[in-house]
Scaffold this active site. Sequence first.
Site, PDB file in Angstrom:
ATOM      1  CB  THR A 293      -1.040   0.015   0.936  1.00 15.00           C
ATOM      2  OG1 THR A 293      -0.544  -0.089   2.211  1.00 15.00           O
ATOM      3  CG2 THR A 293      -1.904  -0.505   0.916  1.00 15.00           C
TER       4      THR A 293
ATOM      5  CG  ASN B  83      -0.484   8.794   9.190  1.00  6.77           C
ATOM      6  OD1 ASN B  83      -1.242   8.267   8.461  1.00  6.77           O
ATOM      7  ND2 ASN B  83       0.917   8.832   9.397  1.00  6.77           N
TER       8      ASN B  83
ATOM      9  CB  THR C  21      -2.781  -4.153   6.377  1.00  3.47           C
ATOM     10  OG1 THR C  21      -4.137  -3.392   6.372  1.00  3.47           O
ATOM     11  CG2 THR C  21      -3.586  -5.127   6.418  1.00  3.47           C
TER      12      THR C  21
ATOM     13  CE  LYS D 146       0.044  -3.391   2.693  1.00  8.22           C
ATOM     14  NZ  LYS D 146       0.186  -3.108   4.187  1.00  8.22           N
TER      15      LYS D 146
ATOM     16  CB  THR E 119      -5.096  12.820  -3.997  1.00  4.22           C
ATOM     17  OG1 THR E 119      -4.960  11.390  -3.235  1.00  4.22           O
ATOM     18  CG2 THR E 119      -5.066  13.889  -3.119  1.00  4.22           C
TER      19      THR E 119
ATOM     20  CD  GLU F 145       1.914   5.825   6.247  1.00  4.01           C
ATOM     21  OE1 GLU F 145       1.465   6.078   7.548  1.00  4.01           O
ATOM     22  OE2 GLU F 145       0.942   5.106   5.835  1.00  4.01           O
TER      23      GLU F 145
END
Lengths: 410, 410
Positions: A160, A405, A197, A186, A410, A283
Site C-alpha cells: 500500500t 497521515n 495492515t 507489506k 485524493t 511511514e
Amino acid sequence: MMNQIEQEKIKIIPNGSISSPKGFKAGGIHCGIRKKKKDLGIIISDVPAASAAVYTMNIFQAAPLQVTKESLADSPYLQAVVVNSGNANAFTAEQGLWDAYEMRDAVAKTFNLSPMNVAVSSTGVIGERLPIERITAGIAKLPESLSSDNGWDFGEAILTTDTFVKSIAIEISVEGKKVIIGGTAKGSGMIHPNMATMLAFITTDANIHPDVLQKLLRDVTDQSFNMITVDGDTSTNDMVLTMANGLAENTPLDEYHPDWEVFYQGFTYVAKQLAKWIAKDGEGATKLVSVEVHGATSPMMAKAIAKKIVGSNLVKTAIYGADGNWGRIIMAIGNSGYQVDPQLIDITIGPITVLKHGLKTFYSEEKVSEALSQDEVKIHVDLHLGNCSAEAWGCDLTYEYVRINASYRT
Amino acid sequence: MMNQIEQEKIKIIPNGSISSPKGFKAGGIHCGIRKKKKDLGIIISDVPAASAAVYTMNIFQAAPLQVTKESLADSPYLQAVVVNSGNANAFTAEQGLWDAYEMRDAVAKTFNLSPMNVAVSSTGVIGERLPIERITAGIAKLPESLSSDNGWDFGEAILTTDTFVKSIAIEISVEGKKVIIGGTAKGSGMIHPNMATMLAFITTDANIHPDVLQKLLRDVTDQSFNMITVDGDTSTNDMVLTMANGLAENTPLDEYHPDWEVFYQGFTYVAKQLAKWIAKDGEGATKLVSVEVHGATSPMMAKAIAKKIVGSNLVKTAIYGADGNWGRIIMAIGNSGYQVDPQLIDITIGPITVLKHGLKTFYSEEKVSEALSQDEVKIHVDLHLGNCSAEAWGCDLTYEYVRINASYRT
C-alpha cells in the site's frame, strides 16, 4: 548481520522470493481496485501445503481473516493464497463476509481447488465494499501471470504505502537436502483512507507437520513481527501466514529432528529480516531503530521495555533530530511498569555509552549525534538484573509521517 | 460548557488564581536556572493546610517527589510549596535527594516553617544536577515577591514549553459561606532536553480533613489529569498537589455534608479546566480534542476506549488534517482490548453522525472536515452496551510537534 549459525548454515538466494521454494508459483497483476499499481496477487503450491497463521489482536477482525480462519480450521492445508490491496474489506458487515467467500470461491474455481484449501487476505480502505466484480475478473486472469519467477510481482501487488518490495529467500540444508524458505511482507504504513495492515507470507518446501509449523510460527512471530512498532496502532487485517509443501522430501521437522536448529534459525532469519524491512519502511521514516535490552529478569520484561523505548514518540522524534537525549530512554523504561534499579542501568547509543550504572558518562554530544545520524540506529540497554534479552525495531517520527497521515483523501 | 450544577452554583472569579482563596499568597521570580524566564515560584498559606498529592506512575520518581512524599507522610499539613522550572532534578542519584532537601530547608528557614510543612517540585532537564546555589539565593528573595495577587507569577514560573499561563479560581457557597478554589498547572509539553512534566496545584480555603481531601483528589484526578494524553509518555516528575487551609471556616466537608456535591463539582471543574488547558497546549497542538465514550459496560472500559482514541497517532494526525477518517477511530476502539459489538457502534464527529449501528451514514465529507477544523474537536462514541461513560482530552499531532521534539539543544 548474521550470528554464527546464520553465517555458516544460511545461504541467501539472490533475488529470492516466496516462489523460490520448490513447487511454489506466484503472480501479481492490476485488476482495477487501485488506479495503476498492482493490486491482486496469488501464491500457489503444486500440492497442498501444511499451513499456519497468526492474526491481529485488534478485536475487529476483517472479513478475509474470518474466511482464512475457516479454511485453516477445516484442515490446516492450503494450496493457494489470494491477496488484494486497495480495499481492506474491513468493517463491511455481512456483505464483507459474502465478498470474501466469493473471492475464495473464484480462486478455487479458477485453479480447480477446494475452497477450503484457499486463504484470502485484503489490505487498504476500511469500511467500503470490496469491488468484487473487478476482483473476480482479475482472478480469472491470474493463471497467465503465474510463474515460479514471479514472487516479486506478488510482493508488489500486496503493497500500500510501502516504498519498496520486501522479498527474501534463503537456502539451508536438512538431512543433506536443499530446503528453501521464502518470504514477503507489506508494512504497517498507513495513509488516508487506508488502514494499517501488516501482512507477511512465508513459504517453504520443507516437510513439517501443521501443528509444529503453527507452534514455530507463533514463537518466531513473537520475536519478529510482534517486536516492531511504527506507531503503536494495530490494524484489523494483520496476518502472518506460512505454507510448507514438503517437496524437499525431508523427514518431518520437529524439535527432535537433528536439523531443527538450522531450520528454526533460517525461518527466524527470514521473519526478522521482513520485520526489520517493515520497520525501516514505516511511514515517513528515515532510519531503522534497533533496541536491544539485556539483563532483564524475564523475557516478557525485556520485550516490554524494548518495545516501550522503540515506541515512544519522544524517543522517535529525538532520533529523527539526531539528539542524544537519553533522558527519554530512561523515561520510556520507567513507563514499562517493571521494577528496575536506576543505579544499575547502562545505555549505549551506537558505539557510545552515555549512561553507566545510572550515571551520565563524559561523552561527546557530537559523536552521539553522529551515531544517531546513521541509517540504522542501535540502542543498547543493560538493566543488570537478570539474563533475559529482547530486541525490538522501529523507526523515527518525522514531518513526513505527519504529512502522510494528515493529508486529505485524493 | 458547564452542566446544571456548575452553571447555578459555580462562579468564576475574573483573573483568579491559586492565591485567590483566603490566606494564600504566591510569588514567582527569575533566579537564574533559565536564561530569562521566571523559574522559581512559591505558594504559602497563612496557616498549615490539609494537603494531599498524587504522583507519577513512572517507576523512576524524581528526588523532589520523594521529599514531598516524606513531608506529607510526616503529617498531611503543608504551609508552603516551592517549585523550580528549568531542571527536573530527576535521575540525579543521591545528590539529587540532598539538593531537594536543601531546597526544602531553605524555604523552611526563610519562611520560618518546619521543613515537614514544605513540599518541593521541579520540572525541566533530566540527569543534570540542580543549580542549588542559585535556587537557595532565589528562595531568599521570594518573600519580596509574595502577595495574594501574585498567583499568575507562580503560574508563569512553573512553565516550561507551555505557551500560556493556566490559572483559574472559582467561588462556591458552603453553608452560606464563601469558599474559593484556585488552580494552576503546567503542561506535558516536552522540549529537548527537558522531560515531560505535568504539574498541577489546587488551593482552597475550605475546611476539609486531609484523608477526605486525598480521596477526593484521587477520584477527581482520575476524571481529569489522568484523562489527558499529549503523547502517551509519562514523566518522572508528574504531580498534582492540593492544599486546603480551612480559613472559610465551614464545618469539615465530607460526602455526608449537605454541600459536598457543590464542593465536589467545583473542585472537579477546576481540575478538568486545568486538564483541558494542558491538552490544548500540548506541544505543537492546534486543536483541543474531546472524546466522549458512552454505553460502556464499566467505567474502566469507557476510560480505556476514550484514551485509546484520543491517544492514537493516526487519529491525531487525521484531526490535524481535518480528515473525517472514522476507520481510525474504529481501529483505536478495537485496540482497547475490550469486547464491543461492531454492529452497535455510533460515531459522531462534531455534529455529524458518521457511523450508525456500525454502518457508514450518508454524510458530507466537507461538513465533517469543517467540524474537524474547529479549535475544539468533539468526538462522540456510543457503544450501546451499558450505561458507563468517560471523557478524555488530547490534541492533534502536527509538524510542529516533530519540530519541537526533534530539534537540537540550543
